[in-house]
Motif scaffolding. Structure first.
Motif, PDB file in Angstrom:
ATOM      1  N   LYS A  25       0.839  -1.205   0.000  1.00 37.69           N
ATOM      2  CA  LYS A  25       0.000   0.000   0.000  1.00 37.69           C
ATOM      3  C   LYS A  25       0.875   1.257   0.000  1.00 37.69           C
ATOM      4  O   LYS A  25       0.632   2.198  -0.757  1.00 37.69           O
ATOM      5  N   VAL A  63       0.691   3.968  -3.005  1.00 41.19           N
ATOM      6  CA  VAL A  63       0.159   5.290  -2.694  1.00 41.19           C
ATOM      7  C   VAL A  63       1.253   6.357  -2.722  1.00 41.19           C
ATOM      8  O   VAL A  63       1.118   7.380  -3.388  1.00 41.19           O
ATOM      9  N   ASP A  64       2.358   6.103  -2.015  1.00 41.87           N
ATOM     10  CA  ASP A  64       3.389   7.135  -1.884  1.00 41.87           C
ATOM     11  C   ASP A  64       4.257   7.260  -3.131  1.00 41.87           C
ATOM     12  O   ASP A  64       4.334   8.311  -3.753  1.00 41.87           O
ATOM     13  N   GLY A 107       2.166   7.327  -6.568  1.00 44.77           N
ATOM     14  CA  GLY A 107       1.425   8.590  -6.556  1.00 44.77           C
ATOM     15  C   GLY A 107       2.335   9.762  -6.861  1.00 44.77           C
ATOM     16  O   GLY A 107       1.979  10.674  -7.612  1.00 44.77           O
TER      17      GLY A 107
END
Length: 150
Positions: A43, A47-48, A51
């Motif tokens: 995750k 996400v990080d 993204g």
């Protein structure tokens, strides 16, 4: 001009495919390898990191480091950083090398903080043979294996 545009698009697309391949490889490593999954969660990576890549890809003005230096320091102002000192880690390859090259070109005293002295010295000689560098460039051995070198 028409022949240049498709070539530039193909090169950009090729670079994006390489980045995508690396992202997918890392996702697979995190998912399969217990050692990797203990360091970073799937995750968090998605996400990080992904993204951030997406945000940079959408908002980036697509300027090269040379163009950024010209914009900030003035076109042809190769003494703009004279008297300034920069220590560049990882300057024997990739982004560190490009940053060091631009700093040297604009007159900065650049200390190459690297693990391989021979490789860095050869790269500096090659850079100076290809274009005029007005800054000086000593090489400093730095390795995480020997913390006293930092």
């Amino acid at each position: 001009m028409a022949a240049v545009l498709p070539t530039a698009l193909l090169r950009a697309t090729g670079e994006q495919l390489v980045v995508l391949r690396h992202i997918l490889r890392n996702l697979l490593k995190i998912w399969i390898c217990p050692k990797m999954s203990s360091r970073i969660s799937l995750k968090s990576y998605i996400v990080d990191f992904c993204g951030m890549l997406l945000r940079e890809g959408v908002t980036s003005p697509r300027l090269t480091s040379e163009q950024v230096a010209e914009k900030c320091l003035g076109r042809g102002n190769f003494s703009a950083l004279k008297g300034r000192v920069a220590i560049v880690t990882g300057s024997s390859g990739s982004l560190g090398l490009e940053h060091a090259r631009i700093l040297l070109k604009y007159g900065c005293h650049v200390v190459f903080a690297v693990r391989s002295l021979g490789k860095a010295k050869a790269l500096i000689e090659d850079m100076k043979a290809r274009e005029k560098m007005s800054g000086s460039s000593p090489v400093m051995p730095v390795g995480l294996g020997d913390l006293s070198s930092i």
